[in-house]
Design an enzyme around this catalytic site. Sequence first.
Site, short mmCIF file in Angstrom:
data_model
loop_
_atom_site.label_atom_id
_atom_site.label_comp_id
_atom_site.label_asym_id
_atom_site.label_seq_id
_atom_site.Cartn_x
_atom_site.Cartn_y
_atom_site.Cartn_z
N LYS A 262 1.09 -6.61 -2.80
CA LYS A 262 1.71 -7.00 -4.13
C LYS A 262 3.06 -6.80 -3.83
CE LYS A 262 -0.37 -4.38 -6.83
NZ LYS A 262 -1.40 -3.74 -6.07
N ARG B 39 -2.67 -2.68 -16.08
CA ARG B 39 -3.67 -2.18 -15.01
C ARG B 39 -5.07 -1.89 -15.72
NH1 ARG B 39 -0.57 -0.16 -10.78
NH2 ARG B 39 -1.33 1.23 -9.14
N ARG C 27 0.70 2.49 5.85
CA ARG C 27 1.92 1.91 5.27
C ARG C 27 3.13 3.19 5.43
NH1 ARG C 27 1.28 0.04 -0.86
NH2 ARG C 27 0.73 1.96 -1.39
N ARG D 48 4.06 7.68 1.75
CA ARG D 48 3.90 8.02 0.21
C ARG D 48 3.16 9.18 -0.14
NH1 ARG D 48 3.25 2.77 -3.47
NH2 ARG D 48 1.83 3.99 -4.45
N ARG E 144 -7.66 5.76 -6.04
CA ARG E 144 -6.87 4.54 -6.73
C ARG E 144 -7.66 3.36 -6.76
NH1 ARG E 144 -2.34 5.83 -2.98
NH2 ARG E 144 -1.74 3.86 -3.31
#
Length: 259
Positions: free
Chosen positions: A17, A93, A130, A162, A173
Site C-alpha cells: 500500500k 480500518r 522490510r 520498524r 496486525r
Amino acid sequence: MVPGARLIVLGKQGAGKGTQCVRLSHRYVIPHISTGDMLRAEVKSRTPLGLEARRYLDAGDLIPDAIVLAMVAARLDRDDTRTRGFVLDGFPRTVAQADSLDELLKPVEIDLVLDLVVPTSMVLERLLSRRVCEDCGAIYSTSAPPKLNWTCDICGGEVLQREDDTEEAIRNRLELYDSSTAPLVARYAALGKLVEVPGAGNPDEVTKELFAVIDAYQHGGEFFPPTLPSKERPAVSGGPAVSGGPVASGGPFDTVERT
Ligand code: ADP
C-alpha cells in the site's frame, strides 16, 4: 489535465500500500494520507497524542477510533484535500471508521476503493525483510537495500526495521486485518466502489494496473462532485448535520497539468 480523486487503498500489511499510494499521489496530484505515518510522526515528535499512541503501535494494536478520527478529520479539512481529493492508506480500518468517514465526507463520496490482494505467506516474508527510512518513510528491504550503508537514497535519513515489524506484532496486525479490516471489502463491494487488484507481482506492474483502473473510471465520463467549504460540512459525530446545499452546483475538482 488531471482531475482529482478520492481513493482508498485496502490490503494486508505488506501488500504494498505504502509504495503504491506514493505513486498514486504523484500521478493524480492528490495528498497521500497514511494514518500509520501520521501516528509515527506524532510518536517521533513526542506529542501527547504520540505518547498515548506508542503502546498501541508497538504491540500492533489498533489506536482507539476517537484519536484516529480526530486526526483524519483535521487532515481532510485542509485545502488540498478539499480541492484535489486524497488517497487514504491505513484508514478506514474498521467498519466503524468507514461509517465515520462517510459522515465526514458528506455530501461527497469516495470514488474508488482499491484492494491490493496478496497471499499471507508472501506478506509475512515481505514484512520481516522490510526496512523503512525513519525520516521520509521510503520503503526498502534486506534484498533491495539503499545504495549506501542503510542511508536513505532519497533523503539521507537512517533506514531501520520498524518497531512493529517483529514476528509477534506482525501476527497480531494480520489477525486484526482479518477480523476488523477485511469486512470493508464486502462493504465497499456492495456499494459498487471496490476493485480488486492482484498485488503479488512486480510493483511496476501493480502500479500500471492501478493507473489503468483509475484512468478508466475517470474517463468513464463521471465527473466527481465538487467538494464543499469546510464550514458547510456536517459534524463528524453528534450534533446536527449542516445542510450543504445542492451537490451538483459548482465545478469538478481542480485540474492540474500532469508533469
Ligand atoms: P501496517 O498496515 O503495516 O500495520 P500502518 O503504518 O498502516 O502499518 O499502521 C501502523 C500502526 O498504526 C497500526 O498497527 C496501528 O497501531 C496504527 N494505525 C494506523 N492506522 C490506524 C487506523 N486507521 N486505526 C487504528 N490504528 C491505526
